[in-house]
Scaffold this active site. Sequence first.
Site, mmCIF file in Angstrom:
data_model
loop_
_atom_site.group_PDB
_atom_site.id
_atom_site.type_symbol
_atom_site.label_atom_id
_atom_site.label_comp_id
_atom_site.label_asym_id
_atom_site.label_seq_id
_atom_site.Cartn_x
_atom_site.Cartn_y
_atom_site.Cartn_z
ATOM 1 N N ALA A 199 0.748 -1.239 0.237
ATOM 2 C CA ALA A 199 -0.148 0.326 -0.131
ATOM 3 C C ALA A 199 0.934 1.214 0.149
ATOM 4 C CB ALA A 199 -1.136 0.407 1.327
ATOM 5 N N ASP A 200 1.522 1.286 1.747
ATOM 6 C CA ASP A 200 2.616 2.589 1.416
ATOM 7 C C ASP A 200 3.426 2.312 -0.779
ATOM 8 O OD1 ASP A 200 3.305 3.428 3.990
ATOM 9 O OD2 ASP A 200 3.074 0.847 3.751
ATOM 10 N N ASP A 201 4.144 1.319 -0.999
ATOM 11 C CA ASP A 201 5.324 1.073 -2.100
ATOM 12 C C ASP A 201 4.061 2.178 -3.107
ATOM 13 O OD1 ASP A 201 7.071 0.002 -1.100
ATOM 14 O OD2 ASP A 201 6.453 -1.440 -1.824
ATOM 15 N N LEU A 202 3.124 2.008 -3.073
ATOM 16 C CA LEU A 202 1.544 1.740 -4.469
ATOM 17 C C LEU A 202 1.627 3.465 -4.861
ATOM 18 C CD1 LEU A 202 -0.439 -0.680 -4.816
ATOM 19 C CD2 LEU A 202 0.940 -0.050 -6.368
ATOM 20 N N GLY A 242 2.905 5.412 -2.834
ATOM 21 C CA GLY A 242 4.419 6.986 -3.372
ATOM 22 C C GLY A 242 5.030 6.454 -4.693
#
Lengths: 416, 416
Positions: free
Chosen positions: B178-181, B183
């Site tokens: 979720a964090d990567d997406l 970002g």
Amino acid sequence: MDLSPAETPRGPLAGLRVLELGHYIAGPFCTRILADLGAEVVKLEPPGGDPFRGWGASVGGNSVWWSIHGRNKLCAEVDLKRAEGREAVRRLAARADVLVENFRPGTLERLGLGPEALRALNPRLVIARISGFGQDGPYRDKPAFGAIGEAMGGLRHLTGHPPGASDLPPPRCGVSIADDLAGLYAAIGLLAACWRRDGRGTGEGAVLDVSLVESVFSLMEGMLPEYGLFGRVRHPAGEAIPTAAPTNTYPTADGGWIVIAGNSDPIFRRLMALIGRDDLAEDPRLATNAGRCAHVAELDAAIAAWTRRHDALAAERLLEQAEVPACRLYTIRDCAEDPHFRARRAVQEVEDPLLGRVLHPGPAVHVSGHPPETVVGWTGPAVGAHNALVLETLAGLDAEAARAARGEERGEEVVR
Amino acid sequence: MDLSPAETPRGPLAGLRVLELGHYIAGPFCTRILADLGAEVVKLEPPGGDPFRGWGASVGGNSVWWSIHGRNKLCAEVDLKRAEGREAVRRLAARADVLVENFRPGTLERLGLGPEALRALNPRLVIARISGFGQDGPYRDKPAFGAIGEAMGGLRHLTGHPPGASDLPPPRCGVSIADDLAGLYAAIGLLAACWRRDGRGTGEGAVLDVSLVESVFSLMEGMLPEYGLFGRVRHPAGEAIPTAAPTNTYPTADGGWIVIAGNSDPIFRRLMALIGRDDLAEDPRLATNAGRCAHVAELDAAIAAWTRRHDALAAERLLEQAEVPACRLYTIRDCAEDPHFRARRAVQEVEDPLLGRVLHPGPAVHVSGHPPETVVGWTGPAVGAHNALVLETLAGLDAEAARAARGEERGEEVVR
């Protein structure tokens, strides 16, 4: 036909001309994100359309997913096996800012449409190439499948239960994640190249090379240096986060599951009070995260004993009242019916001429000055919906050449 | 200290000035991608550093993941509770092209550093805001955790085995997706806004609003219109792809697994020949994908009977010789040692002054003119490594004000 049906430009990329020679997911997902941000996206499909249009649920032969995947795009048919078709590509590339393609490496070159040929026509062109393994290296000619990208990029090994916990094969994450990630990285790369060309004013194009494997591999956190330094290989950990407690997924009375993140000191105490276990809240062994990690099984059992007595939705409400972060595992129904999704316009009702009234997701990025309800200019259009606009108005072919470019016999009467 | 240690600019974003007020994953992941593409990224951390630096495996107190997560960034400490710290932010925002932040909504405003205040100083500023639920809507003030974003965005429900197949809780996909997406979407949005400002020449800034929940939700394929039209709710399907056969994950003799995609007609016949089942290759019931889907259990059993007799690596080689797409589930060791990863510079050995010789991933996007081996300008630096450069040279504070900005007493001798 008006190029911009909306009264105002839909987003910051208004005026950016994108040519898509894409099929299936990765390339078209990239251009859909650009189109949602206001870019003009011309999608060239083989006669009869991108085979993606036949995927999944459909109404009267029109794919439901296509309604989203093709939205805000201008769609025209081009037969790349015909000289007139390739001439159409050249003319459209000459006026484009960006070309996005996800053929197998070497395909464009064999058609005489490789980067060298296209940039001779248009030195400003930014060409984003998406493939399974990249444009070079020993595996470049292998056929690309999303599942292979997930496996080789390291994600499939990490998805699932710890070794020995289950005899079932490790599951997929459930969506086409390798293709999606590659599409997002291609969008980042091409916008960076456009900023350099137009914002810095170099005027130079670029060629970008994005692979499914490396896109997945980019998410491997600190695992690569950990392996290099310590020889450590990370294995799947199921639903747990081994370095924090209690945070896990717990079963509910209605056969559902709920994620609870109770791993800060004050949240932990509130959670224990809610489940009637003040004894654990006051237990000095459990006062710190390290102590709770050491007794995580005992904590998880106590929490699960409570969650099993409540339906997922009821548990979520009680946890919310206690200010403990928690969320049931939303199905698509939960997303569609949720008041926050509706308030954010993350779920919108739009009219699709092919399907009727449908639900669409809102923009993934909200941009000031461009309200989220304006994101859907139009839904995924029918095959060839913009043949005349794209081939005659934009590419400048005469009617006969346009018919030939889309694979119809010269002079033949067109009946649809 | 030279701002650009490399001889040549490392990528197309050379000259783009990014100010990061980020912590943990989403904001810093966004800026790391930008830094890899050549942007100048100034990361402001609280005195003592981003708490992320304490995450996971470490050497001498230096996090291994940080070596990647902080690479190519200029890192300075700023105490936002002090007037001098907020003044440093204002001065750096005045010279920045982009600000990336992932505080809880309202935090910047409470500090007097909200978009209105910053854009009064610098109307060109593009502000990318990342949060769990977005900057508005009924859930905006809930605490954000990646696990909650995955659950509410619909991904956790889809990851795992079909209903009834397992009693274990549905697993995570295994990385901070979720964090990567979020970002990645923030990077796309801010580059789009920069292209409009500088490439189209509007000169205007923008405010972007990206949420973890909507970033995950953007990957839900055609599920939302399917639910709207038919009331259909998709459930997890384990490792299978229900619409094609045979394609699945199969067990190997050494206790591993291998993904095999044998679902086109010619590949299917080659696969059956390899496993000694020409009878199935010639069976008219199995001549088409539809027929194979109808008998998928029989096919999967035949394939698994063969894969169980071979180790994963050996099976992969035999399948490759037969030109059947296949891949074992790569662990991080497999990635690190693979000749294709090395040839593509997707795995690089670099010197980290804090850790010694470490392995880093290459660029997620290969850009012509910028060889992949130039992507690592420097590894994640020590806390405060660029305090003087950032606070004095770039922000223009005098030495005393700079000390105060980073939370040290005025006039106190600084000893490190």
